[in-house]
Enzyme design. Structure first.
Site, PDB file in Angstrom:
ATOM      1  N   CYS A 120     -21.969   3.839 -11.662  1.00 25.35           N
ATOM      2  CA  CYS A 120     -22.471   3.235 -12.917  1.00 25.35           C
ATOM      3  C   CYS A 120     -22.448   1.711 -12.871  1.00 25.35           C
ATOM      4  O   CYS A 120     -23.067   1.056 -13.707  1.00 25.35           O
ATOM      5  CB  CYS A 120     -21.651   3.732 -14.106  1.00 25.35           C
ATOM      6  SG  CYS A 120     -21.832   5.498 -14.384  1.00 25.35           S
ATOM      7  N   HIS A 262     -21.769  -1.144 -20.452  1.00 21.64           N
ATOM      8  CA  HIS A 262     -22.178   0.170 -19.954  1.00 21.64           C
ATOM      9  C   HIS A 262     -21.993   1.202 -21.070  1.00 21.64           C
ATOM     10  O   HIS A 262     -20.940   1.268 -21.706  1.00 21.64           O
ATOM     11  CB  HIS A 262     -21.326   0.520 -18.733  1.00 21.64           C
ATOM     12  CG  HIS A 262     -21.548   1.904 -18.239  1.00 21.64           C
ATOM     13  ND1 HIS A 262     -22.816   2.417 -18.034  1.00 21.64           N
ATOM     14  CD2 HIS A 262     -20.691   2.904 -17.907  1.00 21.64           C
ATOM     15  CE1 HIS A 262     -22.714   3.654 -17.601  1.00 21.64           C
ATOM     16  NE2 HIS A 262     -21.434   3.976 -17.522  1.00 21.64           N
ATOM     17  N   ASN A 292     -25.524   8.320 -21.295  1.00 20.29           N
ATOM     18  CA  ASN A 292     -25.044   7.467 -20.196  1.00 20.29           C
ATOM     19  C   ASN A 292     -26.027   7.605 -19.039  1.00 20.29           C
ATOM     20  O   ASN A 292     -26.114   8.669 -18.429  1.00 20.29           O
ATOM     21  CB  ASN A 292     -23.634   7.936 -19.798  1.00 20.29           C
ATOM     22  CG  ASN A 292     -23.076   7.180 -18.600  1.00 20.29           C
ATOM     23  OD1 ASN A 292     -23.785   6.420 -17.937  1.00 20.29           O
ATOM     24  ND2 ASN A 292     -21.804   7.411 -18.316  1.00 20.29           N
TER      25      ASN A 292
HETATM   26  N1  COA Z   1     -18.518  20.808 -26.718  1.00 18.41           N
HETATM   27  C1  COA Z   1     -17.542  21.333 -27.458  1.00 18.41           C
HETATM   28  N2  COA Z   1     -16.244  21.313 -27.090  1.00 18.41           N
HETATM   29  C2  COA Z   1     -15.948  20.719 -25.937  1.00 18.41           C
HETATM   30  C3  COA Z   1     -16.933  20.130 -25.103  1.00 18.41           C
HETATM   31  C4  COA Z   1     -18.262  20.203 -25.543  1.00 18.41           C
HETATM   32  N3  COA Z   1     -19.266  19.678 -24.835  1.00 18.41           N
HETATM   33  N4  COA Z   1     -16.330  19.604 -24.022  1.00 18.41           N
HETATM   34  C5  COA Z   1     -15.021  19.826 -24.159  1.00 18.41           C
HETATM   35  N5  COA Z   1     -14.781  20.510 -25.313  1.00 18.41           N
HETATM   36  C6  COA Z   1     -13.500  20.956 -25.842  1.00 18.41           C
HETATM   37  C7  COA Z   1     -12.429  21.073 -24.792  1.00 18.41           C
HETATM   38  O1  COA Z   1     -12.480  22.336 -24.158  1.00 18.41           O
HETATM   39  C8  COA Z   1     -11.167  20.878 -25.604  1.00 18.41           C
HETATM   40  O2  COA Z   1     -10.882  22.082 -26.252  1.00 18.41           O
HETATM   41  P1  COA Z   1      -9.340  22.548 -26.489  1.00 18.41           P
HETATM   42  O3  COA Z   1      -8.760  21.488 -27.397  1.00 18.41           O
HETATM   43  O4  COA Z   1      -9.499  23.866 -27.134  1.00 18.41           O
HETATM   44  O5  COA Z   1      -8.714  22.569 -25.144  1.00 18.41           O
HETATM   45  C9  COA Z   1     -11.588  19.883 -26.680  1.00 18.41           C
HETATM   46  O6  COA Z   1     -13.012  19.953 -26.751  1.00 18.41           O
HETATM   47  C10 COA Z   1     -11.167  18.450 -26.363  1.00 18.41           C
HETATM   48  O7  COA Z   1     -11.483  18.180 -25.005  1.00 18.41           O
HETATM   49  P2  COA Z   1     -11.257  16.773 -24.364  1.00 18.41           P
HETATM   50  O8  COA Z   1     -11.664  16.830 -22.933  1.00 18.41           O
HETATM   51  O9  COA Z   1      -9.838  16.308 -24.684  1.00 18.41           O
HETATM   52  O10 COA Z   1     -12.265  15.885 -25.206  1.00 18.41           O
HETATM   53  P3  COA Z   1     -12.388  14.338 -25.263  1.00 18.41           P
HETATM   54  O11 COA Z   1     -12.151  13.857 -26.627  1.00 18.41           O
HETATM   55  O12 COA Z   1     -11.626  13.678 -24.137  1.00 18.41           O
HETATM   56  O13 COA Z   1     -13.949  14.145 -24.964  1.00 18.41           O
HETATM   57  C11 COA Z   1     -15.338  13.451 -23.136  1.00 18.41           C
HETATM   58  C12 COA Z   1     -14.483  14.564 -23.720  1.00 18.41           C
HETATM   59  C13 COA Z   1     -15.887  13.897 -21.812  1.00 18.41           C
HETATM   60  C14 COA Z   1     -16.467  13.165 -24.105  1.00 18.41           C
HETATM   61  C15 COA Z   1     -14.451  12.187 -22.976  1.00 18.41           C
HETATM   62  O14 COA Z   1     -13.260  12.524 -22.298  1.00 18.41           O
HETATM   63  C16 COA Z   1     -15.139  11.071 -22.237  1.00 18.41           C
HETATM   64  O15 COA Z   1     -16.113  10.504 -22.705  1.00 18.41           O
HETATM   65  N6  COA Z   1     -14.610  10.701 -21.061  1.00 18.41           N
HETATM   66  C17 COA Z   1     -15.207   9.622 -20.275  1.00 18.41           C
HETATM   67  C18 COA Z   1     -16.425  10.143 -19.574  1.00 18.41           C
HETATM   68  C19 COA Z   1     -17.256   9.038 -18.951  1.00 18.41           C
HETATM   69  O16 COA Z   1     -17.380   7.968 -19.500  1.00 18.41           O
HETATM   70  N7  COA Z   1     -17.841   9.347 -17.801  1.00 18.41           N
HETATM   71  C20 COA Z   1     -18.737   8.469 -17.128  1.00 18.41           C
HETATM   72  C21 COA Z   1     -18.066   7.309 -16.522  1.00 18.41           C
HETATM   73  S1  COA Z   1     -19.211   6.153 -15.936  1.00 18.41           S
END
Ligand code: COA
Length: 335
Positions: A120, A262, A292
Site C-alpha cells: 500500500c 492512505h 482500500n
Molecule cells: N462482517 C461481520 N462480522 C465480521 C466481519 C464482517 N465482514 N469480519 C469480522 N467479523 C466479526 C468477527 O468474527 C468478530 O466476531 P466475534 O466477536 O464473534 O469473534 C467481530 O466481527 C469483531 O472482529 P474483529 O476482527 O475484532 O473486528 P475489527 O473491529 O478489528 O474490524 C477489520 C476488522 C478488518 C475491519 C479491522 O481489524 C481493520 O480494519 N484492520 C486493519 C486492516 C487494514 O487496514 N488492512 C490493510 C492494510 S494496508
C-alpha cells in the site's frame, strides 16, 4: 531533510482511473455473512470499484489511463518523460514490469521504466524516489503511478478481507522547476520492518505459510490478513509518521493545507485525527466510495484533492501511507 538544490521539483499534473464496476455492501451481504451496518461502522466503507476481468480490465489499463490524464493535466508530451515508476503489487505479469509496457503504450519509450512493490506504500515510496532522482540532477521529468487491482486476489467467500479492498490507479508527473528552488518534497521517509509480515501476505505455495499462522478460510494465492494486528500497527504508525513529519519540518497543523492519508479504515484515520488534532476539512476521505485500493489509494486521493482545487502553489501538503511488509512512508511537499 532535502539537501538544497538550485532548482525545485513540481507536480505538473495528476490523473486517476477507476473501473466502472461497483461492489456495494449490499452486494457483499449476498456473498458472505456480513452486513452493511457492520462494514460501515467498522471500516467506513460503503462501496468499492472492481475490475471486470472478463472484459479485459486490469491494472495495466487503469495505469495507462491515469498517466495519460496526468500528462494532459501537465500539458506535456509522453516523450518528455525520462523515467516511469509504477508502485504496485498487482502488475499483470512478473516479467516484464507494467512500467515497461505502459511506457511503450503511451509513447514514452525510451524512458527508463520499473515497477516498485511496497504494497500500500507503493505510490508514496515511488513519489519520494522520483523526487529524489530529479533533485539529484540526473532526471528532469518522471511519471509516477500508484495502482492496485487486488480483486483477483481476494477470496470473495471470506468476509474479513473481501469487504476492504477496491481497485484504482492514480498518477502524477513530476518535473524539475528551475524557477522555484523552494518547491518540492521538503521531508520524506521510507521505512519498513519485516518482522510483522505474516499479518498481511499473499502466499503462492503451502511453504509460504508460516508454521504459526492462524487457521483461515482464505484460499491459497489470495490475500490473508490478521486484521487486529494490522489495525494495532496502523493506528500507532499513522500517528507516529504524521507527528514525525510535523516535528522534522517545524510545521504545525495550521501550516498544512491537506493531509493525504492512505485510506485503509476510517477508524485508523479518525484515531490519528483525534490524537494529533487534525481538522476535518484538512483530511481528505474517499474510503466510503473506493475502499482500500492499496497503492492506488493515496494516488487517487492526491488527484481528487488537486482537481477539487484544495491544493494551491506554495501550500504544504503531508502525504502518509502504511502497508504490508510492513512498510510506511511520508512525504511533505511545498507545492
Ligand atoms: N462482517 C461481520 N462480522 C465480521 C466481519 C464482517 N465482514 N469480519 C469480522 N467479523 C466479526 C468477527 O468474527 C468478530 O466476531 P466475534 O466477536 O464473534 O469473534 C467481530 O466481527 C469483531 O472482529 P474483529 O476482527 O475484532 O473486528 P475489527 O473491529 O478489528 O474490524 C477489520 C476488522 C478488518 C475491519 C479491522 O481489524 C481493520 O480494519 N484492520 C486493519 C486492516 C487494514 O487496514 N488492512 C490493510 C492494510 S494496508
Amino acid at each position: 531533510m532535502t539537501v538544497p538544490t538550485p532548482f525545485g521539483v513540481r507536480i505538473a499534473g495528476t490523473g486517476s482511473s477507476v473501473p466502472d464496476g461497483v461492489l456495494t455492501n449490499a452486494d457483499l451481504e449476498s456473498m458472505v455473512d456480513t452486513s452493511d451496518e457492520w462494514i460501515v461502522k467498522r471500516t467506513g466503507i460503503r462501496e468499492r470499484r472492481i475490475c471486470d476481468r472478463a472484459a479485459g480490465e486490469g491494472a495495466f489499463g487503469l495505469e495507462c489511463d491515469a498517466i495519460r490524464k496526468a500528462l494532459d493535466a501537465a500539458e506535456m508530451d509522453p516523450g518528455e518523460l525520462d523515467l516511469l515508476i509504477v508502485g504496485s503489487l498487482t502488475s499483470e505479469m512478473r516479467c516484464p514490469s507494467n512500467a515497461c509496457r505502459i511506457s511503450e503504450a503511451i509513447g514514452a519509450a525510451p524512458a527508463g521504466a520499473f515497477d516498485l512493490n511496497a504494497a500500500c506504500c507503493g505510490y508514496v515510496y515511488s513519489l519520494n524516489i522520483a523526487e529524489s532522482l530529479i533533485r539529484s540532477g540526473r532526471h528532469r521529468a518522471i511519471g509516477v503511478i500508484g495502482c492496485d487491482v487486488l480483486s483477483p486476489y481476494i477470496d470473495y467467500e471470506e468476509r474479513t478481507v473481501s469487504i476492504l479492498f477496491g481497485d484504482a490507479a492514480g498518477a502524477a508527473v513530476l518535473v524539475r522547476d528551475d524557477e522555484h528552488p523552494e518547491r518540492g518534497c521538503i521531508y520524506q521517509k521510507i521505512e519498513a520492518n519485516g518482522s510483522g509480515w505474516e499479518s498481511l501476505y499473499m502466499p503462492r505455495r503451502e511453504e509460504d505459510i508460516p508454521p504459526n499462522a492462524p487457521p483461515t478460510e482464505v484460499r491459497l494465492g489470495n490475500l490473508r490478513m490478521n486484521g487486529r494486528e494490522v489495525y494495532k500497527f496502523a493506528v500507532k504508525k499513522f500517528q507516529e509518521v504524521i507527528e514525525d513529519a510535523l516535528e522534522s519540518t517545524g510545521l504545525g497543523v495550521d501550516d498544512i493545507s491537506q493531509f493525504i492519508c492512505h485510506q485503509s479504515n476510517i477508524r485508523i484515520i479518525q484515531s490519528a485525527k483525534e490524537k494529533i488534532g487534525l481538522p476535518d476539512e484538512k483530511v481528505y476521505i474517499n474510503i466510503d466510495k473506493y475502499g482500500n485500493s492499496s497503492a492506488g489509494s493515496v494516488a487517487l486521493c492526491l488527484d481528487q484533492v488537486t482537481r477539487a482545487g484544495k491544493i494551491n502553489p506554495g501550500d504544504h501538503v503531508v502525504i502518509v501511507a502504511f502497508g504490508a511488509g510492513m512498510t510506511w512512508a511520508s512525504s511533505v511537499w511545498k507545492m
